[in-house]
Motif scaffolding. Structure first.
Motif, PDB file in Angstrom:
ATOM      1  N   LYS A  74      -3.986 -14.203  -6.324  1.00 19.86           N
ATOM      2  CA  LYS A  74      -4.356 -12.993  -5.766  1.00 19.86           C
ATOM      3  C   LYS A  74      -5.564 -12.490  -5.534  1.00 19.86           C
ATOM      4  O   LYS A  74      -5.886 -11.631  -4.995  1.00 19.86           O
ATOM      5  N   VAL A 131       0.895  -1.263  -0.091  1.00 25.88           N
ATOM      6  CA  VAL A 131       0.133   0.032  -0.129  1.00 25.88           C
ATOM      7  C   VAL A 131       0.778   1.263   0.017  1.00 25.88           C
ATOM      8  O   VAL A 131       0.811   2.052  -0.826  1.00 25.88           O
ATOM      9  N   SER A 148      -1.054  10.368  -3.663  1.00 22.77           N
ATOM     10  CA  SER A 148      -2.446  10.867  -4.502  1.00 22.77           C
ATOM     11  C   SER A 148      -3.190   9.474  -4.463  1.00 22.77           C
ATOM     12  O   SER A 148      -4.588   9.773  -4.509  1.00 22.77           O
ATOM     13  N   GLU A 173     -10.149  -5.155  -2.111  1.00 28.68           N
ATOM     14  CA  GLU A 173      -9.864  -5.655  -3.479  1.00 28.68           C
ATOM     15  C   GLU A 173     -10.994  -5.151  -4.368  1.00 28.68           C
ATOM     16  O   GLU A 173     -10.891  -5.054  -5.453  1.00 28.68           O
ATOM     17  N   GLY A 212      -9.433   0.679   1.142  1.00 30.04           N
ATOM     18  CA  GLY A 212      -8.627   0.804  -0.061  1.00 30.04           C
ATOM     19  C   GLY A 212      -7.684   1.761  -0.295  1.00 30.04           C
ATOM     20  O   GLY A 212      -6.827   2.135  -0.994  1.00 30.04           O
ATOM     21  N   THR A 213      -7.866   2.938   0.771  1.00 32.57           N
ATOM     22  CA  THR A 213      -7.042   3.859   1.070  1.00 32.57           C
ATOM     23  C   THR A 213      -5.874   3.452   2.048  1.00 32.57           C
ATOM     24  O   THR A 213      -6.199   2.331   2.690  1.00 32.57           O
ATOM     25  N   PRO A 214      -5.004   4.060   2.375  1.00 30.10           N
ATOM     26  CA  PRO A 214      -3.835   3.762   3.235  1.00 30.10           C
ATOM     27  C   PRO A 214      -4.149   3.801   4.660  1.00 30.10           C
ATOM     28  O   PRO A 214      -3.104   3.428   5.309  1.00 30.10           O
ATOM     29  N   ARG A 268     -10.771  -9.530  -8.105  1.00 29.12           N
ATOM     30  CA  ARG A 268      -9.649  -9.305  -8.421  1.00 29.12           C
ATOM     31  C   ARG A 268      -9.517  -7.768  -8.915  1.00 29.12           C
ATOM     32  O   ARG A 268     -10.301  -7.445  -9.918  1.00 29.12           O
ATOM     33  N   GLY A 269      -8.529  -6.917  -8.388  1.00 27.60           N
ATOM     34  CA  GLY A 269      -8.688  -5.477  -8.998  1.00 27.60           C
ATOM     35  C   GLY A 269      -7.392  -5.016  -8.949  1.00 27.60           C
ATOM     36  O   GLY A 269      -6.609  -5.107  -8.150  1.00 27.60           O
ATOM     37  N   THR A 270      -7.159  -3.990 -10.086  1.00 24.00           N
ATOM     38  CA  THR A 270      -5.679  -3.600 -10.182  1.00 24.00           C
ATOM     39  C   THR A 270      -5.683  -2.039 -10.534  1.00 24.00           C
ATOM     40  O   THR A 270      -4.782  -1.593 -11.302  1.00 24.00           O
ATOM     41  N   LYS A 271      -6.874  -1.476  -9.905  1.00 28.90           N
ATOM     42  CA  LYS A 271      -7.242  -0.044 -10.538  1.00 28.90           C
ATOM     43  C   LYS A 271      -6.984   1.082  -9.225  1.00 28.90           C
ATOM     44  O   LYS A 271      -6.524   0.113  -7.861  1.00 28.90           O
ATOM     45  N   ASP A 272      -6.684   2.295  -9.162  1.00 31.17           N
ATOM     46  CA  ASP A 272      -6.258   2.984  -8.276  1.00 31.17           C
ATOM     47  C   ASP A 272      -7.470   3.471  -7.548  1.00 31.17           C
ATOM     48  O   ASP A 272      -8.497   3.691  -7.909  1.00 31.17           O
ATOM     49  N   ILE A 273      -7.219   3.720  -6.194  1.00 31.33           N
ATOM     50  CA  ILE A 273      -8.126   4.406  -5.166  1.00 31.33           C
ATOM     51  C   ILE A 273      -7.270   5.844  -4.924  1.00 31.33           C
ATOM     52  O   ILE A 273      -6.146   5.886  -4.674  1.00 31.33           O
ATOM     53  N   ASN A 274      -8.198   7.045  -5.069  1.00 32.83           N
ATOM     54  CA  ASN A 274      -7.437   8.281  -5.211  1.00 32.83           C
ATOM     55  C   ASN A 274      -8.000   8.924  -3.768  1.00 32.83           C
ATOM     56  O   ASN A 274      -9.151   8.586  -3.155  1.00 32.83           O
ATOM     57  N   VAL A 275      -7.053   9.865  -3.227  1.00 36.68           N
ATOM     58  CA  VAL A 275      -7.674  10.510  -2.076  1.00 36.68           C
ATOM     59  C   VAL A 275      -7.505  11.925  -2.463  1.00 36.68           C
ATOM     60  O   VAL A 275      -6.625  12.464  -3.237  1.00 36.68           O
ATOM     61  N   ASN A 302      -3.529   4.933  -4.521  1.00 38.81           N
ATOM     62  CA  ASN A 302      -2.738   3.898  -4.286  1.00 38.81           C
ATOM     63  C   ASN A 302      -3.346   2.681  -5.032  1.00 38.81           C
ATOM     64  O   ASN A 302      -4.439   2.735  -5.169  1.00 38.81           O
ATOM     65  N   ASN A 303      -2.367   1.745  -5.195  1.00 41.09           N
ATOM     66  CA  ASN A 303      -2.955   0.553  -5.956  1.00 41.09           C
ATOM     67  C   ASN A 303      -1.863  -0.525  -5.679  1.00 41.09           C
ATOM     68  O   ASN A 303      -0.718  -0.499  -6.213  1.00 41.09           O
ATOM     69  N   TYR A 332     -10.453  -1.911  -5.627  1.00 39.28           N
ATOM     70  CA  TYR A 332      -9.308  -1.656  -6.401  1.00 39.28           C
ATOM     71  C   TYR A 332     -10.021  -2.397  -7.841  1.00 39.28           C
ATOM     72  O   TYR A 332      -9.279  -2.118  -8.969  1.00 39.28           O
TER      73      TYR A 332
END
Lengths: 180, 673
Positions: free
Chosen positions: B158, A27, A39, B102, B69-71, B204-211, A41-42, B105
């Motif tokens: 995964k 993460v 900005s 997941e 999904g955020t940190p 299964r997910g490989t996309k971004d989560i933005n903040v 994470n992935n 994502y």
């Protein structure tokens, strides 16, 4: 004798027995390398991956290393303390045989940069269970670069000469030097 | 751009095999945050009270919390909501693990299932590629087994899998949804999944989560991590080990079970065994646990190690957490070795670790007392442990008496009759509770048990110490760095709380204080459930890293929703009231809001009445527990009061039924629940 040079060796120690499989390292890595920083994470973009199979008690944090154009001729499968690890479990390469360490959009290879500019790699900072710890050590190395290089080069040339003959080798060198 | 959330739900109609990606309204996020909050809104809008739990019109919603999904450390919970076949109210169950992040994502905040598939299927969500696939080859397979088969079949090591076992397939009223190291167990949501014909959901997910504001958000995350480190190094003195640190109660790590084994009840929540924890038992159990436990493990992005991988000789490896360690052991009057073994099977079958052992112990009590006879248990072994394995098998297959027991103690007792109701004695709102029987009424716990619609005390309590500290000095020490209180007055309440004398239970904390304490505790759980934050780092332990003062900042900088303490408190109150509204519409009233009759020996009917009155008033509910028109208006829930008026649940100008009527109803409570 050449000059003594100082070199900083950065090492992340990985203790697989301490890993709790939480993937915080993935993460924070993907956060840090996002643009702008933090900005998004992935974990799929992370330069560290936890190879994880809880039922077999497999937990291996692996860092993205060099890009490899081709996959290995063969594969390795380790068994340690009776635990069998999948092929490539310990390998750091971004290579055609698997989808690790590639940007999910472009497929371009990723490589760990030890979070340049930070005090320590952030995966280490975020690993509160101490599976990842960081050490820097200074090594003094005697660097007689030129001499070493020449020795290495000559070994290489000798083997080429014995394979193709000195004459052919000299022809090739001459041709190569004209190109430049 | 949407921050923290993806802005999309996945709507799946199982009857027609239709899959839709639906954009959500950001205004709803502002009002109900996400997770539980928006789940409740969807249930209110789309599942009217006439819909039976096993109707195709019931929804089964898997909602990832707003910040999953955020940190943010420990933010990984999936909030699964539906109408429970057991309580017939809104089911309230959540799971940690890896599934919710997941899903985010993969680009979705929720998976909403409606309809029923004619054949057993599983869902494969691979980013935007979503398929309904045949699962006939998985029929009867264990939940963990299913996850392993699917990951292999799809060649997706995964991927994260939420699956049901045989109990869910056969609609056992306390069937769970299992996800490797986590499960959503309470309220029989696994039965609804089984009823819909869904064996598993693979993601299964490989996309971004933005903040929204990266630097600020990361600063908050780092503060939380620092505080976790501080709390790990500074356990709270004066409370038992499992309450001194963070995380869920550290049942996998801590060997000392004196407190649980000697204070909780054994069997069908009947027998207290003082003096049970001898040196021999201690040694034996420690050995069992150490041999069984391969590793302490965590959920997604969390350093707390609340779970463990367990391998018992002759049994496949599985993962366990928290109190399931003891529920089977104590239900069967057995030892830890047995408990860890049968829990493996129970996990594969997918049953709730609280309800299942109690139901089995209940059945054996009925047999001992002649209400059931040997004929009801054909082929049952003579030995105690063997009987539990036998009963578990019968229940998950719904065979013979198992078909009756599969509905839980409340419904089983009704069906068996002949006085069986007296043995279904440990329920609230038809749902089995922790096996606790105590002496003196505790006003705080009375209110939490009675009014908590989460049905499980561990998901209601927290923040405020469970008992007063013996000396003033200890109390002063405790409040010194108690930054989590929403108001300084809570420190005073605690400072003045004594073990004995005037300022002790049941009359202290006073009714007013008690209401405020309960409101605070409940609020924090509801906030967690919308954000997807695990209670183990927030609402459950004392002095957690997440609290009312930093949560608004997390929401503002993470999701980009302008938030402060007041707004967050109001939002939590809004969807908490909506949960109540759903249940009120389904018939829940004051008469249902009570702990098991024998939970405390010493009861105080008048005080209990005052407590309920006071709490209802604080919440903006009338004397029957129904939110008033005014309160609903304040919370922007006019659509609820309109519905209530239409249905005659509220009558214009008559929000407050006479106190006498409702008190009588509350005290008359002769029925089991």
């Amino acid at each position: 004798m050449g000059d003594k040079k100082k070199k900083i060796i950065k090492t992340i120690n990985i203790d697989v027995n301490q890993c709790n499989g939480c993937r915080a390292c993935e993460v924070i890595c993907s956060c840090f390398h996002a643009a702008p920083k933090y900005s998004s994470n992935n974990p799929a973009r992370s330069r560290i991956r936890v190879v994880r199979d809880p039922l077999r008690d497999v937990y291996v944090p692996v860092y993205a290393g060099e890009y490899a154009v081709a996959e290995c001729a063969g594969r390795d499968k380790y068994t340690i303390d009776g635990k069998e690890y999948d092929e490539c479990s310990f390998c750091r390469a971004s290579c055609p045989s698997r989808d690790e360490f590639k940007e999910p959009d472009s497929g371009l290879p990723l490589k760990c940069d030890m979070c340049e500019g930070e005090e320590e790699p952030l995966c280490v900072k975020w690993c509160l269970v101490d599976a990842l710890t960081y050490k820097e050590r200074e090594e003094e190395i005697e660097e007689d670069d030129e001499k070493e290089d020449r020795e290495e080069l000559e070994i290489g040339l000798e083997s080429l000469a014995s394979k193709y003959g000195l004459e052919k080798l000299m022809d090739s060198v001459a041709r190569l030097s004209k190109k430049d | 751009m949407r921050y923290a959330e993806t802005g999309f739900n996945l709507e799946i109609d199982l009857s027609r095999g239709n899959i839709e990606k639906v954009a959500t309204d950001p205004r709803e996020t502002g009002l109900y945050l996400g997770g539980l909050g928006t789940n409740a809104k969807i249930l209110w809008d789309r599942v009217p009270p006439e819909v039976e739990p096993f109707s195709p019109d019931n929804l089964l919603i898997f909602g990832a919390g707003l910040l999953c999904g955020t940190p943010a450390t420990g933010c990984n919970r999936t909030i699964v909501s539906t109408i429970s076949p057991q309580t017939r109210l809104m089911a309230f169950s959540m799971m940690g693990g890896f599934w919710a992040p997941e899903l985010k994502y993969a680009g979705f905040d929720k998976v909403i299932l409606r309809g029923k598939s004619p054949d057993l299927v599983y869902l494969w969500i691979n980013n935007d590629n979503v398929e309904i696939r045949d699962a006939s080859h998985l029929k009867g397979k264990g939940s963990i087994e299913t996850a392993e088969i699917l990951k292999k079949e799809l060649n997706q090591p995964k991927a994260q899998v939420a699956a049901i076992g045989m109990a869910g397939e056969n609609r056992v009223y306390y069937a769970s949804i299992e996800q490797g190291r986590s499960s959503a167990s309470r309220g029989g949501i696994g039965a609804v999944m089984g009823d819909k014909g869904v064996k598993a959901i693979v993601v299964r997910g490989t996309k971004d989560i933005n903040v929204a504001r990266p630097e600020e958000y990361m600063g908050l995350c780092n503060e939380v991590l620092e505080y976790i480190k501080f709390r790990e190094e500074n356990p709270i003195p004066g409370v038992m080990a499992i309450l001194s640190g963070l995380g869920s109660p550290q049942e996998m790590k801590v060997h000392d079970e004196k407190w649980h084994t000697e204070n909780f009840m054994w069997g069908n929540s009947r027998t207290r065994r003082k003096g049970f924890w001898t040196e021999d038992v201690k040694k034996q159990w420690k050995k069992t646990m150490e041999n069984a436990r391969t590793r302490l493990i965590s959920c997604f992005n969390c350093p707390m190690k609340c779970g463990a991988t367990i391998s018992m000789p002759g049994f496949p490896t599985y993962m366990m957490k928290c109190f399931t360690k003891l529920t089977y052991t104590m239900g069967a009057f057995s030892d830890l070795d047995f408990g860890l073994k049968i829990a493996q099977r129970a996990t594969e079958y997918g049953v709730d670790g609280f309800s299942a052992p109690q139901v089995m112990a209940f059945a054996l009590e009925l047999l001992e007392n002649g209400i059931l006879t040997k004929k009801d248990f054909p082929g049952m072994p003579e030995d105690n442990e063997g009987r539990f394995y036998y009963l578990l098998d019968k229940i998950v297959r719904r065979e013979g008496i198992g078909d009756v027991l599969a509905n839980g103690t409340y419904w089983a007792a009704k069906e068996i009759g002949n006085g069986a109701e007296n043995y279904a004695h440990n329920n609230i709102k038809k749902h089995e509770q922790l096996p606790l029987k105590l002496s003196m009424l505790n006003p705080i716990y009375f209110l939490m048990y009675s009014t908590g619609e989460k049905m499980n005390i561990t998901q209601i309590e927290g923040q405020f110490p469970q008992a007063p500290f013996p000396t003033r000095e200890q109390r002063e020490e405790f409040v010194k760095d108690w930054i989590q209180v929403p108001d300084e007055k809570f420190k005073q309440y605690f400072l003045d709380w004594e073990l004995r004398g005037e300022n002790s239970i049941p009359y202290y904390p006073t009714v007013e204080m008690t209401c405020e304490i309960v409101d605070w505790q409940e609020r924090m759980h509801y906030i967690d459930d919308a954000l997807g934050q695990c209670a183990g780092l927030s609402s459950f332990p004392l002095k957690p890293p997440y609290h009312i003062h930093n949560y608004p900042k997390f929401i503002s900088s993470g999701a980009g929703i302008d938030m402060d303490e007041e707004k967050l408190t109001k939002a939590a109150k809004r969807y908490r009231t909506l949960v109540r509204a759903i249940n009120i519409r389904r018939g829940m009233r004051r008469k249902d809001e009570k702990p098991p009759e024998n939970h405390w020996k010493k009861r105080f009917p008048e005080l209990e009445n005052d407590l309920l009155d006071g709490y209802y008033k604080l919440k903006g509910w009338n004397n029957d527990g129904i939110p008033t028109k005014e309160a609903l208006h304040e919370l922007d829930l006019d659509y609820v009061s309109e519905d209530f008026l239409k249905r005659g649940i509220l009558t214009d100008g008559k929000d407050m039924p006479s106190k006498d009527a409702s008190s009588k109803k509350a005290l008359a409570g002769k029925e089991t629940n």
